[in-house]
Write a protein that holds these residues in place. Structure first.
Motif, PDB file in Angstrom:
ATOM      1  N   MET A   1       0.840  -1.198   0.000  1.00  0.00           N
ATOM      2  CA  MET A   1       0.000   0.000   0.000  1.00  0.00           C
ATOM      3  C   MET A   1       0.872   1.244   0.000  1.00  0.00           C
ATOM      4  O   MET A   1       1.949   1.261   0.582  1.00  0.00           O
ATOM      5  CB  MET A   1      -0.911  -0.007   1.231  1.00  0.00           C
ATOM      6  N   GLU A   2       0.380   2.283  -0.662  1.00  0.00           N
ATOM      7  CA  GLU A   2       1.092   3.557  -0.685  1.00  0.00           C
ATOM      8  C   GLU A   2       0.108   4.694  -0.477  1.00  0.00           C
ATOM      9  O   GLU A   2      -0.952   4.747  -1.100  1.00  0.00           O
ATOM     10  CB  GLU A   2       1.817   3.746  -2.020  1.00  0.00           C
ATOM     11  N   VAL A   3       0.458   5.598   0.429  1.00  0.00           N
ATOM     12  CA  VAL A   3      -0.342   6.794   0.700  1.00  0.00           C
ATOM     13  C   VAL A   3       0.484   8.010   0.294  1.00  0.00           C
ATOM     14  O   VAL A   3       1.634   8.158   0.703  1.00  0.00           O
ATOM     15  CB  VAL A   3      -0.717   6.896   2.191  1.00  0.00           C
ATOM     16  N   SER A   4      -0.111   8.861  -0.526  1.00  0.00           N
ATOM     17  CA  SER A   4       0.553  10.095  -0.942  1.00  0.00           C
ATOM     18  C   SER A   4      -0.205  11.284  -0.374  1.00  0.00           C
ATOM     19  O   SER A   4      -1.404  11.451  -0.642  1.00  0.00           O
ATOM     20  CB  SER A   4       0.602  10.195  -2.470  1.00  0.00           C
ATOM     21  N   LEU A   5       0.480  12.080   0.417  1.00  0.00           N
ATOM     22  CA  LEU A   5      -0.072  13.313   0.966  1.00  0.00           C
ATOM     23  C   LEU A   5       0.574  14.463   0.200  1.00  0.00           C
ATOM     24  O   LEU A   5       1.799  14.614   0.218  1.00  0.00           O
ATOM     25  CB  LEU A   5       0.257  13.423   2.461  1.00  0.00           C
ATOM     26  N   LYS A   6      -0.239  15.242  -0.486  1.00  0.00           N
ATOM     27  CA  LYS A   6       0.313  16.250  -1.395  1.00  0.00           C
ATOM     28  C   LYS A   6      -0.145  17.657  -1.020  1.00  0.00           C
ATOM     29  O   LYS A   6      -1.327  17.997  -1.125  1.00  0.00           O
ATOM     30  CB  LYS A   6      -0.102  15.931  -2.833  1.00  0.00           C
ATOM     31  N   ALA A   7       0.807  18.451  -0.525  1.00  0.00           N
ATOM     32  CA  ALA A   7       0.608  19.886  -0.260  1.00  0.00           C
ATOM     33  C   ALA A   7      -0.606  20.158   0.621  1.00  0.00           C
ATOM     34  O   ALA A   7      -1.381  21.073   0.362  1.00  0.00           O
ATOM     35  CB  ALA A   7       0.496  20.659  -1.577  1.00  0.00           C
ATOM     36  N   LEU A   8      -0.758  19.382   1.691  1.00  0.00           N
ATOM     37  CA  LEU A   8      -1.883  19.580   2.602  1.00  0.00           C
ATOM     38  C   LEU A   8      -1.693  20.850   3.420  1.00  0.00           C
ATOM     39  O   LEU A   8      -0.608  21.087   3.971  1.00  0.00           O
ATOM     40  CB  LEU A   8      -2.023  18.385   3.542  1.00  0.00           C
ATOM     41  N   SER A   9      -2.743  21.658   3.514  1.00  0.00           N
ATOM     42  CA  SER A   9      -2.677  22.897   4.282  1.00  0.00           C
ATOM     43  C   SER A   9      -3.975  23.107   5.043  1.00  0.00           C
ATOM     44  O   SER A   9      -5.047  22.670   4.617  1.00  0.00           O
ATOM     45  CB  SER A   9      -2.451  24.105   3.362  1.00  0.00           C
ATOM     46  N   LYS A  10      -3.835  23.769   6.200  1.00  0.00           N
ATOM     47  CA  LYS A  10      -5.000  24.121   7.001  1.00  0.00           C
ATOM     48  C   LYS A  10      -4.690  25.383   7.780  1.00  0.00           C
ATOM     49  O   LYS A  10      -3.648  25.488   8.435  1.00  0.00           O
ATOM     50  CB  LYS A  10      -5.362  22.983   7.967  1.00  0.00           C
ATOM     51  N   GLN A  11      -5.614  26.353   7.716  1.00  0.00           N
ATOM     52  CA  GLN A  11      -5.459  27.598   8.454  1.00  0.00           C
ATOM     53  C   GLN A  11      -6.592  27.772   9.454  1.00  0.00           C
ATOM     54  O   GLN A  11      -7.713  27.338   9.220  1.00  0.00           O
ATOM     55  CB  GLN A  11      -5.476  28.798   7.501  1.00  0.00           C
ATOM     56  N   TYR A  12      -6.251  28.397  10.573  1.00  0.00           N
ATOM     57  CA  TYR A  12      -7.239  28.816  11.562  1.00  0.00           C
ATOM     58  C   TYR A  12      -7.040  30.306  11.806  1.00  0.00           C
ATOM     59  O   TYR A  12      -5.964  30.728  12.233  1.00  0.00           O
ATOM     60  CB  TYR A  12      -7.080  28.048  12.878  1.00  0.00           C
ATOM     61  N   LYS A  13      -8.071  31.083  11.499  1.00  0.00           N
ATOM     62  CA  LYS A  13      -8.013  32.536  11.692  1.00  0.00           C
ATOM     63  C   LYS A  13      -6.776  33.147  11.036  1.00  0.00           C
ATOM     64  O   LYS A  13      -6.080  33.986  11.610  1.00  0.00           O
ATOM     65  CB  LYS A  13      -8.049  32.874  13.183  1.00  0.00           C
ATOM     66  N   GLY A  14      -6.493  32.680   9.838  1.00  0.00           N
ATOM     67  CA  GLY A  14      -5.397  33.240   9.064  1.00  0.00           C
ATOM     68  C   GLY A  14      -4.018  32.710   9.402  1.00  0.00           C
ATOM     69  O   GLY A  14      -3.036  33.098   8.765  1.00  0.00           O
ATOM     70  N   LYS A  15      -3.932  31.813  10.369  1.00  0.00           N
ATOM     71  CA  LYS A  15      -2.630  31.253  10.752  1.00  0.00           C
ATOM     72  C   LYS A  15      -2.581  29.783  10.354  1.00  0.00           C
ATOM     73  O   LYS A  15      -3.522  29.025  10.602  1.00  0.00           O
ATOM     74  CB  LYS A  15      -2.408  31.386  12.266  1.00  0.00           C
ATOM     75  N   TYR A  16      -1.460  29.397   9.748  1.00  0.00           N
ATOM     76  CA  TYR A  16      -1.322  28.016   9.298  1.00  0.00           C
ATOM     77  C   TYR A  16      -1.099  27.063  10.474  1.00  0.00           C
ATOM     78  O   TYR A  16      -0.166  27.244  11.266  1.00  0.00           O
ATOM     79  CB  TYR A  16      -0.145  27.872   8.331  1.00  0.00           C
ATOM     80  N   ALA A  17      -1.964  26.049  10.587  1.00  0.00           N
ATOM     81  CA  ALA A  17      -1.725  24.933  11.504  1.00  0.00           C
ATOM     82  C   ALA A  17      -0.961  23.836  10.778  1.00  0.00           C
ATOM     83  O   ALA A  17      -0.256  23.037  11.401  1.00  0.00           O
ATOM     84  CB  ALA A  17      -3.047  24.381  12.029  1.00  0.00           C
ATOM     85  N   LEU A  18      -1.102  23.813   9.456  1.00  0.00           N
ATOM     86  CA  LEU A  18      -0.369  22.875   8.601  1.00  0.00           C
ATOM     87  C   LEU A  18      -0.153  23.569   7.267  1.00  0.00           C
ATOM     88  O   LEU A  18      -1.084  24.174   6.708  1.00  0.00           O
ATOM     89  CB  LEU A  18      -1.159  21.582   8.416  1.00  0.00           C
ATOM     90  N   ARG A  19       1.081  23.490   6.748  1.00  0.00           N
ATOM     91  CA  ARG A  19       1.399  24.256   5.543  1.00  0.00           C
ATOM     92  C   ARG A  19       2.166  23.409   4.538  1.00  0.00           C
ATOM     93  O   ARG A  19       3.278  22.959   4.797  1.00  0.00           O
ATOM     94  CB  ARG A  19       2.229  25.493   5.913  1.00  0.00           C
ATOM     95  N   ASP A  20       1.534  23.159   3.402  1.00  0.00           N
ATOM     96  CA  ASP A  20       2.166  22.464   2.266  1.00  0.00           C
ATOM     97  C   ASP A  20       2.868  21.172   2.697  1.00  0.00           C
ATOM     98  O   ASP A  20       4.024  20.923   2.337  1.00  0.00           O
ATOM     99  CB  ASP A  20       3.174  23.386   1.565  1.00  0.00           C
ATOM    100  N   PHE A  21       2.151  20.357   3.453  1.00  0.00           N
ATOM    101  CA  PHE A  21       2.729  19.101   3.936  1.00  0.00           C
ATOM    102  C   PHE A  21       2.624  18.045   2.848  1.00  0.00           C
ATOM    103  O   PHE A  21       1.533  17.719   2.379  1.00  0.00           O
ATOM    104  CB  PHE A  21       1.994  18.630   5.194  1.00  0.00           C
ATOM    105  N   SER A  22       3.761  17.486   2.465  1.00  0.00           N
ATOM    106  CA  SER A  22       3.801  16.424   1.462  1.00  0.00           C
ATOM    107  C   SER A  22       4.671  15.276   1.955  1.00  0.00           C
ATOM    108  O   SER A  22       5.755  15.505   2.505  1.00  0.00           O
ATOM    109  CB  SER A  22       4.349  16.945   0.126  1.00  0.00           C
ATOM    110  N   ALA A  23       4.198  14.068   1.768  1.00  0.00           N
ATOM    111  CA  ALA A  23       4.962  12.880   2.143  1.00  0.00           C
ATOM    112  C   ALA A  23       4.366  11.671   1.448  1.00  0.00           C
ATOM    113  O   ALA A  23       3.176  11.661   1.104  1.00  0.00           O
ATOM    114  CB  ALA A  23       4.952  12.670   3.654  1.00  0.00           C
ATOM    115  N   THR A  24       5.192  10.669   1.237  1.00  0.00           N
ATOM    116  CA  THR A  24       4.731   9.401   0.674  1.00  0.00           C
ATOM    117  C   THR A  24       5.006   8.304   1.697  1.00  0.00           C
ATOM    118  O   THR A  24       6.143   8.149   2.165  1.00  0.00           O
ATOM    119  CB  THR A  24       5.452   9.079  -0.643  1.00  0.00           C
TER     120      THR A  24
END
Length: 290
Positions: A1-24
């Motif tokens: 099995m392979e999972v690809s996470l590509k450029a995941l981002s999440k902001q709260y009130k304009g602040k990044y909690a996660l920014r451009d997260f990529s991993a395989t």
């Protein structure tokens, strides 16, 4: 099995909690290592679909999870940071209930419950009320429920928080048993949780993936930056206090130090091999759990 996470981002009130997260991720154990507030739980919540993202995509074996529906959730076993149990259920009743929720046929579920209780060393506690279990036993019950459907992906959020050292070791050994032919992602700020069982470390800080690699490879990157020093004084000299001291032991003849520095911090300091805790301190600062 392979999972690809590509450029995941999440902001709260304009602040990044996660920014451009990529991993395989491929079959093996991954340690998602970061301080409290680094973005670990945000990443897991995005992966699980608990919260919407502000960007990025997730693929399993080349298929976008948005197109997979319930098939995607069937691939995942999940143990949240603060699992909730029905305290008046017995261990066996709780697992039967979870089998119903996971749509596992009764006969298959009974066989699976029996196997997992043996694996997590809870067979003798099958009739015990969940509310009477110790913290370590509840965590083992939590991983048993996560494994009921034999998922290809197992996600654990701070799984050893609150456990004593003996239970933490037992839990790590248990994860090793489940690590064959599946992806295990362990989110933690406790270095020892992943130092010896993770095939790869994902080092997260302030929502950004700083480094990824094998524990040995990440430690190797710090060659020439970790030093050992013995001093025949009662206190650390003032000129050494601005360095990151990773360990200090008082002895009869003085003190023994390990510290991080780009250059030799003292004429008598000698270079030593880094450990994963020192890698964490070097990249993320000094707020690291023992």
């Amino acid at each position: 099995m392979e999972v690809s996470l590509k450029a995941l981002s999440k902001q709260y009130k304009g602040k990044y909690a996660l920014r451009d997260f990529s991993a395989t991720l491929q079959n093996g154990v991954y340690g998602l290592l970061g301080t409290n507030g680094a973005g670990k739980t945000t990443l897991i919540n995005l992966f699980m679909g608990i919260i919407p993202g502000d960007g990025g995509e997730i693929y399993i074996d080349g298929k976008n999870i948005r197109s997979m529906g319930a098939e995607f959730l069937g691939e995942i076993g999940y143990l949240p940071q603060y699992p909730r149990f029905y305290r008046d259920f017995s261990v066996q009743e709780f697992l039967r209930y979870m089998c119903v929720l996971k749509d596992i046929p009764k006969k298959e579920g009974e066989n699976r419950i029996r196997e997992l209780l043996e694996t997590v060393n809870l067979s003798e506690a099958a009739s015990k009320k969940v509310g009477a279990l110790s913290g370590g036993m509840r965590q083992r019950l939590g991983i048993a429920q996560a494994m009921l459907s034999n998922p290809g992906i197992l996600i654990l959020d701070e799984p050893t928080a609150g456990l004593d050292p003996r239970e933490r070791i037992r839990f790590r050994n248990l994860l090793s048993k489940f690590s064959q032919d599946r992806i295990i992602l362990i989110a933690t700020h406790i270095v020892s949780d992943v130092e010896f069982i993770a095939n790869e470390i994902l080092l997260l800080n302030e929502g950004t993936l700083l480094r990824s690699g094998t524990p040995a490879g990440l430690c190797k990157e710090l060659d020439g930056k970790v030093w050992a020093l013995n001093l025949d004084t009662a206190d650390v000299p003032a000129e050494l206090l601005h360095y990151t001291i990773t360990n200090m032991a008082r002895e009869e003849q003085g003190i023994r130090l390990r510290l991080i520095s780009e250059d030799r911090p003292h004429p008598e300091a000698v270079p030593v091999s880094a450990n994963l805790e020192e890698v964490f301190l070097f990249h993320c600062g000094e707020d690291v759990a023992e």
